[in-house]
Structures are given as C-alpha cells and as structure tokens.
Design an enzyme around this catalytic site. Structure first.
Site, short mmCIF file in Angstrom:
data_model
loop_
_atom_site.label_atom_id
_atom_site.label_comp_id
_atom_site.label_asym_id
_atom_site.label_seq_id
_atom_site.Cartn_x
_atom_site.Cartn_y
_atom_site.Cartn_z
N ARG A 117 0.81 -1.24 0.00
CA ARG A 117 0.00 0.00 0.00
C ARG A 117 0.84 1.29 0.00
NH1 ARG A 117 -2.62 -3.38 3.46
NH2 ARG A 117 -4.47 -4.33 2.53
N LYS A 139 3.82 11.44 -11.51
CA LYS A 139 3.05 10.48 -12.32
C LYS A 139 3.87 9.22 -12.49
CE LYS A 139 0.31 13.64 -15.19
NZ LYS A 139 0.03 14.06 -16.58
N GLU A 181 12.01 18.67 -24.58
CA GLU A 181 11.18 19.03 -23.42
C GLU A 181 11.77 20.26 -22.71
OE1 GLU A 181 8.30 17.64 -22.99
OE2 GLU A 181 8.36 15.53 -23.59
N LYS A 223 8.72 23.00 -14.22
CA LYS A 223 7.75 21.91 -14.08
C LYS A 223 7.21 21.84 -12.64
CE LYS A 223 6.31 17.25 -15.04
NZ LYS A 223 6.55 15.93 -15.62
N GLU A 233 -3.52 17.77 -12.63
CA GLU A 233 -3.83 18.16 -14.01
C GLU A 233 -5.30 18.47 -14.25
OE1 GLU A 233 -1.59 16.19 -17.06
OE2 GLU A 233 -2.85 16.99 -18.63
N ARG A 237 -1.52 22.55 -15.63
CA ARG A 237 -0.56 21.47 -15.93
C ARG A 237 -0.64 21.04 -17.39
NH1 ARG A 237 1.30 16.39 -12.02
NH2 ARG A 237 2.73 15.50 -13.52
N ASN A 241 1.78 19.94 -22.13
CA ASN A 241 1.52 19.12 -23.32
C ASN A 241 1.72 19.87 -24.63
OD1 ASN A 241 0.89 16.94 -21.70
ND2 ASN A 241 -1.25 17.55 -21.50
N HIS A 244 2.29 18.00 -27.87
CA HIS A 244 2.08 16.58 -27.58
C HIS A 244 0.89 15.96 -28.32
CE1 HIS A 244 5.22 17.15 -24.67
NE2 HIS A 244 5.12 15.92 -24.20
N HIS A 248 1.79 12.96 -30.38
CA HIS A 248 1.29 11.59 -30.17
C HIS A 248 0.81 10.98 -31.47
CE1 HIS A 248 0.66 12.50 -25.64
NE2 HIS A 248 1.83 11.91 -25.86
N HIS A 261 10.04 10.08 -28.42
CA HIS A 261 9.00 11.00 -27.97
C HIS A 261 9.40 12.47 -28.16
CE1 HIS A 261 5.83 12.66 -25.48
NE2 HIS A 261 6.74 13.25 -24.73
P1 NAD Z 1 14.14 5.28 -21.47
O1 NAD Z 1 13.93 5.07 -20.04
O2 NAD Z 1 13.66 4.20 -22.39
O3 NAD Z 1 15.69 5.55 -21.75
C1 NAD Z 1 16.15 5.72 -23.07
C2 NAD Z 1 17.30 4.76 -23.40
O4 NAD Z 1 18.50 5.24 -22.78
C3 NAD Z 1 17.09 3.36 -22.85
O5 NAD Z 1 17.62 2.43 -23.76
C4 NAD Z 1 17.92 3.37 -21.56
O6 NAD Z 1 18.29 2.09 -21.12
C5 NAD Z 1 19.09 4.20 -21.98
N1 NAD Z 1 19.81 4.89 -20.92
C6 NAD Z 1 19.29 5.44 -19.80
N2 NAD Z 1 20.23 6.11 -19.13
C7 NAD Z 1 21.38 5.97 -19.83
C8 NAD Z 1 22.72 6.45 -19.65
N3 NAD Z 1 23.03 7.27 -18.63
N4 NAD Z 1 23.64 6.11 -20.55
C9 NAD Z 1 23.32 5.33 -21.62
N5 NAD Z 1 22.08 4.87 -21.87
C10 NAD Z 1 21.13 5.19 -20.96
O7 NAD Z 1 13.44 6.62 -22.00
P2 NAD Z 1 13.31 8.08 -21.37
O8 NAD Z 1 13.30 8.97 -22.52
O9 NAD Z 1 14.26 8.31 -20.27
O10 NAD Z 1 11.86 8.04 -20.73
C11 NAD Z 1 10.71 7.76 -21.50
C12 NAD Z 1 9.64 7.23 -20.61
O11 NAD Z 1 9.32 8.21 -19.63
C13 NAD Z 1 8.34 6.90 -21.32
O12 NAD Z 1 7.88 5.64 -20.89
C14 NAD Z 1 7.38 8.00 -20.89
O13 NAD Z 1 6.04 7.56 -20.84
C15 NAD Z 1 7.91 8.34 -19.54
N6 NAD Z 1 7.59 9.70 -19.10
C16 NAD Z 1 6.97 9.85 -17.92
C17 NAD Z 1 6.66 11.11 -17.46
C18 NAD Z 1 6.03 11.28 -16.12
O14 NAD Z 1 5.58 12.38 -15.80
N7 NAD Z 1 6.00 10.25 -15.31
C19 NAD Z 1 6.99 12.24 -18.22
C20 NAD Z 1 7.65 12.05 -19.42
C21 NAD Z 1 7.94 10.78 -19.86
MG MG Z 2 6.56 14.64 -23.01
#
Ligand code: NAD
Ligand code: MG
Length: 358
Positions: A117, A139, A181, A223, A233, A237, A241, A244, A248, A261
């Site tokens: 929990r 999130k 971003e 942010k 949101e 907030r 987007n 976005h 998307h 992305h």
């Molecule tokens: P990711 O986590 O897939 O990382 C991108 C790639 O880089 C992966 O292959 C990873 O293993 C590699 N990597 C990570 N750190 C590294 C490093 N220091 N050196 C070498 N390689 C490295 O992608 P991301 O862009 O970090 O995140 C995308 C995800 O985040 C999506 O799932 C998206 O939905 C989510 N997201 C969430 C929020 C939120 O508010 N929670 C906001 C934006 C995005």
């Molecule tokens: Mg984004």
C-alpha cells in the site's frame, strides 16, 4: 550541487542537481529503512550500478534488472519487481531506488505506490528526459496494449538525484529528445530561459556539465511550479503538453519507438507554432527562432514524410472533436507564454495540417 524543492505540502521533496551526486552523503539521509531495492535495467546496470552499490554502505541492498525498452513497460514486467521484493523479504519499511531513464522511473514509482500500500522511493534519473520531466510531478505507471501509461498512480518520490555525469554515456539522439522538453519549458513559461537556451545549445549538446546543470535546474523549477499549482492536471498542468497532441499522432503513425517521444514533440510543437501564427499570435520572426532552436538541438521540425493530412485527422480524431467542441490544444501567445485553448479556427487547423504535411 544545487538543491531545488518541489513544494507539495507534506509530499514535498528535494531535487539535487550537479556532477557526481551518486554518493552516500546524498542518499543515506533519504533512506529511513535498513532494506533497499534498486530497480534498474540491463543497459544502465553495467554503467552505474557499482557506483550506486558503493554509495549504500550499511544497507541490505537487493537489485532487480529489467529488460531495456518501452516495450517492457508492462504490467507483466512490473510484477517482477514485487516478485523480487517478496522473495527477498522486503517489509513495508523498505525503500525503492529507480536507477535508469523514464521507463525504469515510471515502473519503480508505480511499484512503490502499490507495494504493501505504498513505500518510499528515490529517483536517480539517468536520461536528460527523465531528469527534466518524468522524475518531477509524481506520475507513475505502465502501458496497456490499448494505450500508453493507461495504468498508474500519483506517487511522489522522497528525493530525486539528477547527476549530470551519467549523461556522458547517453546517446546523442536521446540527449536531443530530452532537449525537446527543455525547450518546451522555455516556450510555455519563461522567455529568458528560451534566450539562454539559444545561446547555450552548443554547450548542452557537448554535455558541458554547468550548462546541463542550469538547463536541468530551470526545467525542473518550471515543471515543479506548474505541478505545485495543479498536481492532478485539472488546469495549468496541461501547458506541459505543448506539441504533444500532434506529437502523439506522429508517434502512433511512425510506430512507438521509431520516432523518439522528444522528436515527435519537436515536430508537433512546430505544428502548434504554425497554428499560433495563423491565429495572429506569434510573429514570423519568433516562429523562425523556434524552428532554429529545434534544428540546433538536432531535432526534426516537420512530421515524417509519409504522414498525410488524413493520418493526422484520423489519429487526432480532429473531425469528431471539432464537431463536439472538445479539441483543446496548447498554443503560444508569444515565446514564453503558452495557453490551453479550444478557441482556434478549425480552418486554420486544417491549413496547418495541410501545410505541415505538404
Ligand atoms: P528510457 O527510459 O527508455 O531511456 C532511453 C534509453 O536510454 C534506454 O535504452 C535506456 O536504457 C538508456 N539509458 C538510460 N540512461 C542511460 C545512460 N546514462 N547512458 C546510456 N544509456 C542510458 O526513455 P526516457 O526517454 O528516459 O523516458 C521515456 C519514458 O518516460 C516513457 O515511458 C514515458 O512515458 C515516460 N515519461 C513519464 C513522465 C512522467 O511524468 N511520469 C513524463 C515524461 C515521460
Ligand atoms: Mg513529453
């Protein structure tokens, strides 16, 4: 090291920003338990797991390595975290640490929200995108075959450690995706930050540590401000987007992963810029500045060549939403001021889609 506080009442937490921060003196104060579970993936573990392990002397530490990729951000793989916690006998005072990009962070946060929990978790984001975006705001979640991030919870971390040093191993394409971003924050909220980015883009792409730390600090500040005004949101907030809705559609068309992305957000933002111009808000000179900065950041400024007007209309459900009046977009009144609005002309929107896919 800079410290920025995300102010959310009793859920407030610090974000530490700087170089070489994966250290015992930064971490230990945020771990009330003797047990720690590190969640990471098979790409990041060989790079930074040893550093993290040596920063946790005196704790009983277990590790779970997930496979790398958005394709594994599923309930099925998420369950592996619970398997590890239970088989290593972690009780409800354990602390989870996410070591990785946004995928690892979102999955770990959601596991922390649910395990017994709710237990505390620390984010050590290792991509620029996760440092400036996914680690702020609480999130968390996983994907469902029928939609991205469809299952999840709001759960704030107890601390975020954004170490610029770990970005040295990040592929350039991933760095650029994070910069999309970063640029977005300037565009919606802070004209001075946008100016600063124009002057420092080269340093950022060269991973100059002080430039990175400034960009991360400013981005998290913006942010955090927006999230503090609207944690769930229901209003402001939505500004986050920008680009976005178009983005998307691009991701869905290209197939998730084919366009990162951030790349889709850059091209999507240029569509929002085009529409803002037609609405008589932005000047041509400002639109050109925006295009130049995306190009300088190594990002696309147009949707994929094979994407047509009808693809956009279908993927954005434009026609249906225009009829029922529910299409709201983030547009720019000027550089540094975004608006969430449903009052734009549908002829202008059509013209934007036609022009940008020409
Ligand atoms: P990711 O986590 O897939 O990382 C991108 C790639 O880089 C992966 O292959 C990873 O293993 C590699 N990597 C990570 N750190 C590294 C490093 N220091 N050196 C070498 N390689 C490295 O992608 P991301 O862009 O970090 O995140 C995308 C995800 O985040 C999506 O799932 C998206 O939905 C989510 N997201 C969430 C929020 C939120 O508010 N929670 C906001 C934006 C995005
Ligand atoms: Mg984004």
């Amino acid at each position: 090291m800079e410290t920025l506080y995300v102010e959310l009442g009793e859920r407030s937490y610090p974000i530490y920003i700087g170089s070489d921060l994966i250290r015992a003196d930064v971490l230990a104060q945020h771990i009330p338990s003797s047990q720690v579970m590190i969640v990471t993936n098979e790409t990041v573990a060989p790079l930074y797991l040893d550093t993290l392990l040596s920063s946790l002397p005196g704790f009983k530490v277990d590790v779970i390595r997930l496979p790398d990729g958005e394709a594994y951000k599923t309930l099925e793989h998420w369950t592996l975290i619970f398997d590890a916690l239970l088989s290593c006998r972690h009780n409800r005072t354990t602390t989870l640490i996410a070591l990785g990009g946004g995928v690892v962070g979102d999955m770990t946060g959601f596991a922390a929200a649910c395990y017994q929990r709710g237990v505390p978790f620390i984010q050590i984001p290792t991509t620029l995108l996760s440092q400036v975006d996914s680690s702020v705001g609480g999130k968390t979640g996983v994907n469902h075959p029928m939609g991205k991030n469809m299952i999840g919870a709001f759960h704030q971390p107890v601390a975020v450690i954004a170490d610029t040093q770990v970005l040295n191993t990040l592929p350039d394409k991933e760095l650029s995706a994070g910069l999309a971003e970063v640029i977005k924050y300037g565009l919606i909220y802070d004209p001075d930050f946008f100016d600063w980015l124009e002057h420092n883009m080269e340093a950022l792409r060269e991973k100059e540590p002080t430039a990175l730390a400034t960009a991360i600090y400013k981005s998290c500040r913006i942010k955090a401000d927006i999230v503090a005004q609207d944690e769930r949101e229901s209003g402001v907030r939505a500004l986050l987007n920008l680009g976005h809705t178009f983005g998307h559609a691009i991701e869905a068309h290209a197939g998730y992963g084919a366009w990162l992305h951030g790349e889709a957000v850059a091209a999507g933002t240029m569509m929002a810029v085009n529409l803002s111009l037609k609405e008589g808000w932005l000047s041509i000179a400002d639109a050109e500045r925006i295009e130049r900065i995306f190009v300088a950041a190594g990002l696309p400024v147009k949707p994929p060549r094979d994407m047509t007007e009808s693809h956009f209309r279908e993927l954005m459900a434009v026609d249906k939403k225009v009829v029922d009046g529910s299409l709201r977009l983030i547009l720019l009144e000027q550089i540094g001021r975004g608006v969430v609005t449903g009052s734009f002309s549908s002829e202008h929107l059509s013209a934007t889609i036609t022009e940008m896919t020409a």
